[in-house]
Design a protein around this motif. Structure first.
Motif, short mmCIF file in Angstrom:
data_model
loop_
_atom_site.label_atom_id
_atom_site.label_comp_id
_atom_site.label_asym_id
_atom_site.label_seq_id
_atom_site.Cartn_x
_atom_site.Cartn_y
_atom_site.Cartn_z
N ASN A 61 46.39 -24.93 71.97
CA ASN A 61 46.54 -23.53 72.39
C ASN A 61 47.82 -22.89 71.88
N ASN A 62 48.60 -23.64 71.12
CA ASN A 62 49.76 -23.05 70.46
C ASN A 62 49.99 -23.75 69.12
N LEU A 63 50.74 -23.07 68.27
CA LEU A 63 50.85 -23.52 66.89
C LEU A 63 51.60 -24.84 66.76
N LYS A 64 52.66 -25.04 67.54
CA LYS A 64 53.42 -26.28 67.44
C LYS A 64 52.59 -27.47 67.87
N ARG A 117 51.97 -19.08 70.86
CA ARG A 117 50.66 -19.29 71.47
C ARG A 117 49.57 -18.63 70.63
N ILE A 118 48.43 -19.29 70.54
CA ILE A 118 47.34 -18.78 69.72
C ILE A 118 46.56 -17.75 70.53
N VAL A 119 47.16 -16.60 70.70
CA VAL A 119 46.57 -15.48 71.42
C VAL A 119 46.87 -14.20 70.64
N THR A 120 46.09 -13.17 70.88
CA THR A 120 46.34 -11.89 70.22
C THR A 120 47.61 -11.26 70.77
N ALA A 121 48.32 -10.58 69.90
CA ALA A 121 49.58 -9.93 70.27
C ALA A 121 49.82 -8.80 69.28
N PRO A 122 50.77 -7.92 69.57
CA PRO A 122 51.09 -6.86 68.60
C PRO A 122 51.54 -7.46 67.26
N LYS A 123 51.35 -6.67 66.23
CA LYS A 123 51.69 -7.10 64.88
C LYS A 123 53.16 -7.50 64.80
N MET A 124 53.44 -8.65 64.21
CA MET A 124 54.80 -9.15 64.14
C MET A 124 55.51 -8.63 62.89
N PRO A 125 56.81 -8.47 62.95
CA PRO A 125 57.57 -8.14 61.74
C PRO A 125 57.50 -9.31 60.74
N HIS A 126 57.71 -9.01 59.47
CA HIS A 126 57.70 -10.01 58.40
C HIS A 126 56.39 -10.79 58.35
N ARG A 127 55.29 -10.13 58.76
CA ARG A 127 54.02 -10.84 58.84
C ARG A 127 53.57 -11.37 57.49
N THR A 128 53.78 -10.61 56.43
CA THR A 128 53.29 -11.02 55.11
C THR A 128 53.94 -12.32 54.66
N LEU A 129 55.26 -12.39 54.74
CA LEU A 129 55.98 -13.59 54.31
C LEU A 129 55.56 -14.80 55.13
N ALA A 156 43.63 -20.46 64.09
CA ALA A 156 45.00 -20.12 64.47
C ALA A 156 45.55 -18.99 63.61
N GLY A 157 45.34 -19.07 62.30
CA GLY A 157 45.88 -18.06 61.40
C GLY A 157 45.28 -16.69 61.62
N SER A 158 43.96 -16.65 61.83
CA SER A 158 43.30 -15.35 62.02
C SER A 158 43.77 -14.67 63.30
N ILE A 159 43.97 -15.44 64.35
CA ILE A 159 44.43 -14.85 65.62
C ILE A 159 45.89 -14.43 65.53
N LEU A 160 46.72 -15.27 64.94
CA LEU A 160 48.16 -14.99 64.90
C LEU A 160 48.49 -13.81 63.97
N PHE A 161 47.80 -13.73 62.84
CA PHE A 161 48.23 -12.79 61.82
C PHE A 161 47.31 -11.58 61.65
#
Length: 505
Positions: A298-301, A361-373, A431-436
């Motif tokens: 349920n989380n990336l780590k 955590r692998i949940v939806t959240a607002p868009k993060m800064p530096h998302r592309t990198l 995980a990637g699709s939800i996080l990013f």
């Protein structure tokens, strides 16, 4: 004797001692000394790879005691490979830590350097008892590093880690005592000579000791059912510590390769290939369990921590088959998976920092800064970890698949590895699709600016998967030569007859 052999041990030892007395010095000075020490260890390791590449064994006998007496260090291709693997990882993890992860504990760099020292002793030692000492040195440092950062979230996983490893240390000591009571030696070269000569009632005692050693090494490597402590412990550790811990399970894998090829290999008589018929199915089950854990994370780590277990199963399956091709393929994959997993732990920390209260955590959240990198770094690491072309994880798994001879074992390994890789890809894709990509409207607490040392060290560690591809030919040649040297056990035992002065020793 060549004094370069003690450099990977002496440099972090001296650096750690200096750090101990600099606890109240300015943090910038402590950081400079720490990074300098790690870089010097890397330089020494590269020199030793150059020395080992000629295929000869080099011995450093403390006190000039002729083996099998006294403390002895032995350098060969395998030891040199593990030294470089560790020192490269340590440099980038150490650089990441000076971005702020080293704050809050004045002795963080001391413990970090002592951990490196313990790892290097384990890879260079030519004696089973000193392997036990190396385990204790690196474990004592790891206990404190695991708790670094404070907070109750690390207490329970840390307690499980400490308790299990203390039990493992006790079993290790009992096992070497049983073997010593029969053979009168713990020098690995001497054991390779004397183990085939064991007969009668002593055979059962040595067999019991050897199987206990396999349990200990299995605990260090995190083989099922001795792996359930790892996901929580690694997931709760700070990012640079978790990255460095990516090599910890590989110490167990290294010990299994070293001991059960040299001492209990084909020339061990009735004790040949001891425990390997158990190790192969356990490795496949470990791989499968790691995939299940990754799918349910349920989380990336935690997902990446399960990837560590997946890699252990993938590594030990070809090793258990006991062929040169299998060991060579495993060593190529070991190089790739260790750096990739370590890089992913650092990426997970970047994600956690940038997503505010959502963390990793692998949940939806607002868009993060530096998302592309960050998303590009995650994609590269995930593709390599899952074993997709064109990155190094793919080449490692292909070599493993090719190393297995036709038969039931081939069917099992191919099935579990290929299905496991596909399901691992699903876990990372989810995980990637939800996080990013599955972001929601809203705002998060403005994150701290992403420091250059943090992004550069993460990018460099992830980028090593591309470097491995670029140098896949020379690396594969080296691992093939390493496996050939390992299986030529008669060459290793000749160190007993080689004078400690002069020549290449």
């Amino acid at each position: 004797m060549n004094h370069w052999l003690i450099a990977p041990i002496a440099i972090p030892l001296l650096g750690g001692i200096l750090q101990t007395f600099m606890g109240y010095a300015p943090i910038s000075l402590r950081r400079t000394l720490a990074i300098t020490t790690s870089v010097l260890v890397l330089v020494a390791s590269i020199v030793l790879v150059g020395l080992a590449d000629d295929g000869s064994y080099r011995v450093y006998a403390f006190g000039n005691w002729q083996p099998p007496f006294g403390i002895v260090l032995v350098l060969d291709r395998l030891a040199a490979l593990m030294l470089v693997l560790t020192s490269v990882l340590a440099v980038f993890a150490h650089i990441f830590s000076i971005g702020g992860a080293d704050e809050g504990n004045r002795q963080f760099h001391t413990l970090f350097l002592f951990q490196i020292m313990g790892l290097n002793i384990a890879f260079l030692t030519g004696d089973l008892f000193n392997l036990f000492v190396a385990f204790e040195v690196l474990l004592i440092a790891s206990y404190s590093l695991l708790m670094h950062g404070g907070g109750t979230i690390r207490t329970v996983p840390g307690l499980h880690y400490v308790a299990l490893n203390l039990v493992g240390s006790a079993i290790f000591l009992i096992a070497v005592g049983m073997i010593y009571s029969v053979t009168g030696t713990l020098n690995m070269a001497d054991l390779a000579v004397k183990i085939p000569q064991v007969t009668g009632e002593n055979l059962a005692l040595v067999k019991a000791g050897a199987m206990m050693l396999l349990v200990v090494f299995g605990l260090k490597a995190a083989i099922l059912p001795l792996c359930f402590w790892l996901p929580k412990a690694y997931a709760k550790a700070t990012a640079p510590v978790a990255a460095l811990f990516a090599i910890m399970t590989k110490v167990g894998v290294y010990a299994i390769i070293r001991v059960y090829v040299l001492i209990f290999g084909e020339g061990a008589g009735e004790l040949a290939s001891l425990g390997m018929d158990w190790l192969f199915p356990l490795a496949l089950i470990t791989l499968a369990m790691g995939v299940v854990g990754a799918l349910g994370a349920n989380n990336l780590k935690t997902l990446i921590a399960w990837q560590v277990i997946i890699s252990v199963g993938t590594l030990l399956a070809p090793v258990a088959l006991g062929s040169e091709a299998g060991v060579s393929a495993a060593l190529f994959y070991l190089l790739s998976t260790t750096w990739t997993v370590a890089g992913l732990f650092l990426v997970a920390e970047l994600v956690a920092i940038q997503r505010g209260s959502a963390g990793d955590r692998i949940v939806t959240a607002p868009k993060m800064p530096h998302r592309t990198l960050i998303s590009v770094l995650f994609m590269i690491g995930a593709v390599s970890a899952a074993g997709l072309p064109p990155l190094s994880g793919f080449f490692g798994k292909v070599l493993i698949l090719k190393s297995v001879e036709t038969g039931p074992q081939m069917a099992w390994l191919w099935s579990v590895l290929l299905i496991g890789s596909f399901l691992t890809l699903i876990a990372y894709s989810r995980a990637g699709s939800i996080l990013f990509w599955r972001t929601i409207d809203g705002h998060i607490k403005p994150p701290e600016p992403m420091k250059g040392v943090v992004s550069v060290s993460t990018g460099a560690l992830i980028g090593l998967t591309v470097v491995i591809v670029a140098f896949a030919g020379p690396i594969n040649e080296y691992t093939v030569a390493t496996a050939a040297q390992l299986f030529d056990t008669s060459a290793y035992t000749q160190i007993l007859e080689t004078p400690v002065f002069g020549g290449k020793n």
